[in-house]
Design a protein around this motif. Sequence first.
Motif, short mmCIF file in Angstrom:
data_model
loop_
_atom_site.label_atom_id
_atom_site.label_comp_id
_atom_site.label_asym_id
_atom_site.label_seq_id
_atom_site.Cartn_x
_atom_site.Cartn_y
_atom_site.Cartn_z
N ASN A 214 7.73 -4.67 2.67
CA ASN A 214 6.78 -5.09 1.64
C ASN A 214 5.66 -5.95 2.21
O ASN A 214 4.53 -5.92 1.73
CB ASN A 214 7.55 -5.86 0.56
CG ASN A 214 6.82 -5.88 -0.77
OD1 ASN A 214 5.74 -5.32 -0.89
ND2 ASN A 214 7.41 -6.52 -1.75
N TYR A 217 3.59 -3.11 3.87
CA TYR A 217 3.16 -2.07 2.92
C TYR A 217 3.41 -2.54 1.51
O TYR A 217 4.55 -2.51 1.05
CB TYR A 217 3.91 -0.78 3.16
CG TYR A 217 3.90 -0.31 4.59
CD1 TYR A 217 2.75 0.20 5.15
CD2 TYR A 217 5.05 -0.39 5.37
CE1 TYR A 217 2.73 0.62 6.46
CE2 TYR A 217 5.04 0.03 6.69
CZ TYR A 217 3.88 0.54 7.23
OH TYR A 217 3.87 0.95 8.52
N ASP A 219 3.05 -1.06 -0.97
CA ASP A 219 3.53 0.06 -1.78
C ASP A 219 4.91 -0.23 -2.32
O ASP A 219 5.30 0.25 -3.38
CB ASP A 219 3.63 1.34 -0.94
CG ASP A 219 2.35 1.66 -0.20
OD1 ASP A 219 2.01 0.91 0.72
OD2 ASP A 219 1.70 2.66 -0.56
N ILE A 220 5.68 -1.00 -1.53
CA ILE A 220 7.06 -1.27 -1.88
C ILE A 220 7.15 -1.90 -3.27
O ILE A 220 8.01 -1.57 -4.06
CB ILE A 220 7.71 -2.20 -0.83
CG1 ILE A 220 7.68 -1.57 0.55
CG2 ILE A 220 9.13 -2.58 -1.23
CD1 ILE A 220 8.46 -0.27 0.66
N HIS A 222 5.39 -1.43 -5.81
CA HIS A 222 5.28 -0.43 -6.87
C HIS A 222 6.43 0.54 -6.83
O HIS A 222 6.86 1.06 -7.86
CB HIS A 222 3.95 0.31 -6.74
CG HIS A 222 2.78 -0.61 -6.71
ND1 HIS A 222 2.39 -1.30 -7.82
CD2 HIS A 222 1.97 -1.00 -5.70
CE1 HIS A 222 1.36 -2.07 -7.50
NE2 HIS A 222 1.09 -1.92 -6.21
N ALA A 223 6.93 0.79 -5.62
CA ALA A 223 8.00 1.78 -5.48
C ALA A 223 9.34 1.22 -5.93
O ALA A 223 10.22 1.98 -6.36
CB ALA A 223 8.08 2.25 -4.04
N PHE A 226 10.89 1.97 -9.47
CA PHE A 226 11.15 3.40 -9.52
C PHE A 226 12.40 3.75 -8.71
O PHE A 226 13.28 4.47 -9.16
CB PHE A 226 9.90 4.09 -8.96
CG PHE A 226 9.97 5.57 -8.90
CD1 PHE A 226 10.16 6.30 -10.06
CD2 PHE A 226 9.85 6.23 -7.69
CE1 PHE A 226 10.23 7.68 -10.01
CE2 PHE A 226 9.91 7.60 -7.64
CZ PHE A 226 10.10 8.33 -8.80
N LEU A 227 12.46 3.16 -7.51
CA LEU A 227 13.60 3.39 -6.62
C LEU A 227 14.89 2.92 -7.28
O LEU A 227 15.91 3.62 -7.26
CB LEU A 227 13.37 2.62 -5.32
CG LEU A 227 14.49 2.69 -4.30
CD1 LEU A 227 14.27 3.85 -3.36
CD2 LEU A 227 14.60 1.39 -3.52
N THR B 25 -1.49 0.54 3.84
CA THR B 25 -0.60 1.17 2.87
C THR B 25 0.27 2.16 3.62
O THR B 25 -0.08 2.62 4.71
CB THR B 25 -1.38 1.91 1.77
OG1 THR B 25 -2.12 2.97 2.39
CG2 THR B 25 -2.33 0.98 1.05
N ARG B 27 0.81 5.12 3.02
CA ARG B 27 0.16 6.41 3.18
C ARG B 27 -0.66 6.45 4.47
O ARG B 27 -0.63 7.40 5.23
CB ARG B 27 -0.76 6.67 1.98
CG ARG B 27 -1.19 8.11 1.86
CD ARG B 27 -2.26 8.23 0.81
NE ARG B 27 -3.38 7.38 1.15
CZ ARG B 27 -4.39 7.15 0.34
NH1 ARG B 27 -4.40 7.67 -0.86
NH2 ARG B 27 -5.39 6.39 0.71
#
Lengths: 306, 435
Positions: A214, A217, A219-220, A222-223, A226-227, B25, B27
């Motif tokens: 995290n 990234y 992204d973690i 947000h993920a 969901f995960l 990110t 990606r």
Amino acid sequence: MDVSKNNRMLGAAALRASTSTAETKVASQIHLTLPDKPLVSIRPSTSWSPLNLRDLWQYRDLLYFLVLRDVKVRYKQTALGVAWAVVQPLFTMLIFSFIFGRLAGIKSDGVPYPLFAYAGLLSWTFFANAVTSSGNSLVGSANLITKVYFPRLLVPVAAVIAGLVDFAIAFLLLAVLMLYYRVELTWQILMLPVLMSLTTLLAIGVGMWLSALNVKYRDIRHALPFLIQLWFFASPIIYPASIFEHWRWLLALNPMAGLIEGYRAALYGSPFDWPMVALSSGLTLTLLIYATFMFRRMEKSFADII
Amino acid sequence: MLPIIKVENLGKQYRLGAARVPYATLRDTLAGTIRAPFRRRRHRAENSSNTFWAVKDVNFEIAPGEVVGIIGRNGAGKSTLLKLLSRITEPTTGGIDLYGRVASLLEVGTGFHPELTGRENIFLNGAILGMRKTEIESRFDEIVAFAEIDKFIDTPVKHYSSGMYVRLAFAVAAHLQPEILIVDEVLAVGDAAFQKKCLGKMGDVARQGRTVLFVSHNMDAVRRLCPKTLWLDGGRVREVGDTYQCVSNYLLRGITEGGRVAFSPPHRMENDMPVLLHSVEISDEAGKLTILFSTRSAIRVRIEWENVSPIYKPRIGFVMQTSDGLDVLTALDANSWGLEWLPPGRRISTCLIPGSLLNEGEYVIDVGGDGNTGHPDVFDFSRGRTGAILRFEVEDDMTLPNKYYGQEGFRDARWPGVLLLNLPWKQEEVALEFS
């Protein structure tokens, strides 16, 4: 005039000399015995260096205070306070009992469905909350990480351990439910501490790994929800593992599956699926070791990229 | 004596991209991994332009009990050096050996939680700084007394005034007992009395034979506290040694000789004021550029500036310092103060420093200004300064009554003091009375 000036300068020099001797005297009174070897040697680290156990031991009190902080702060300025620890699994259990137990008629291995669901929800709620708060813990402590040194590992670990308080409180409600349904205890209840430790270790492993990722990234963040949701459905919480029949081994690849089934066996006396529990334990420990190394490797750049 | 801190070939490299894009990110990385075989070749070529060394080839040793000031411009690598010394970030090259426990005060109140009480925060903060629980307990009363917050010890710190907050935070940190204490401008906060107390506490720490590293922009504090100074410039050690020498060299760095500095592109103030500095000049009364004055002559300072958008009550001017960092005076042009909102435009502010005012010596001029752009708290003069940019000298004009009769061997001697005023003395003869 020249003479007086000369004298003044001499005087000043004498004064300076006297204060400096006084200072050296004071300094020499305090015995600073320096170690022969450096206490700390800061070098660019090689990427797979092992855990710094000495450091962790030195900062053990910090772990305690971080946990204490999380516990104290969690329910500050809430009307229900600690009751939230029970509300979440209780109401989910009631809804699930109605939908899955009553309407869908999902089998529950002979245990009353509310009990069946609550055992799963209890451990799952702890796990999910612990992983979520642990996963976000490092990013949330950015101001600490950029300002002061301490073993960074303590942050995600403390976030998990703080969740144990809620876990314990939610167990009280389970005890009430078990009395209500007149569940008889068996010797298998002795497995409970082992299962709780394994769940904690699993949460630490996953939380630590996600928290480090995290940092790099986002992204973690947000993920994560969901995960957690996907993982919920992949775990035998609303359904028993038995419905998978011979695909059961596939379910066992999820370490939470073996643990949740284990909790039910320990609490309600149904037979243990030992291979599944063993597989879950093995996976948990592997994951934990992997996460520790990953964390160690990523830790050195935290302060630069957070 | 053996050093307590030994720094060898220390270097820290940052990627420039990392500063601009705070986080990658997933990606990007995934895409990067797929393209990796192609990128690697290109990466090597980019290597030199995409990275920079915040600290490079730094070598020094500090003996136990030394109090060392660390000075340098913004971006000279001071913060990076402190972060390396306090293990917050890892070096890219070289290394540091520490023969004692380090405590760093890079910012007070690190890890304070607003919802927790003063008492709880003392323990939390102490533990974060590396103290054991028993250590904190044994110093608890001292900490509370030092912070002067005993009545509010069980109040959540979110209800504290900012002064109380800072006092408590400094108190915790000051009662750590490390062999090496690293302090970064913590003293810029708090009221004057508390600042004094903090400086005193740092002095105590030093007198106990502990080592202190003190990073500051306040040359006066550096001079008072630290006998030795390390001057960082562009990530390297420019000079290390006697504080007076070092501070003086630092203040005189990058000084333009000849009495005029023209900024191109125009200098933008760091305090977010929409003011551009075009040029600064020092000249004699007649307007001839010079940097050499007699104690009798007047000095003209001319600042050409421009505000690109309206400012509320702007003041432009300068701070004059002696070459060893002592502030002599501040002079601000407040002509547009009465206007309130000053419309954009290019202006020249001129003033005359009268003769028979400054003593012999070397002086520097540090141009600055403040004003408000509509945001609160933009009246920030300290961040609106350029740093010393012009130097001039004042010499004894060798005329009576000012002439100083220096003795052989005391050539550099001068009258004591910064000012040399021609005060209108009166002298009366007292008649002797004979009985």
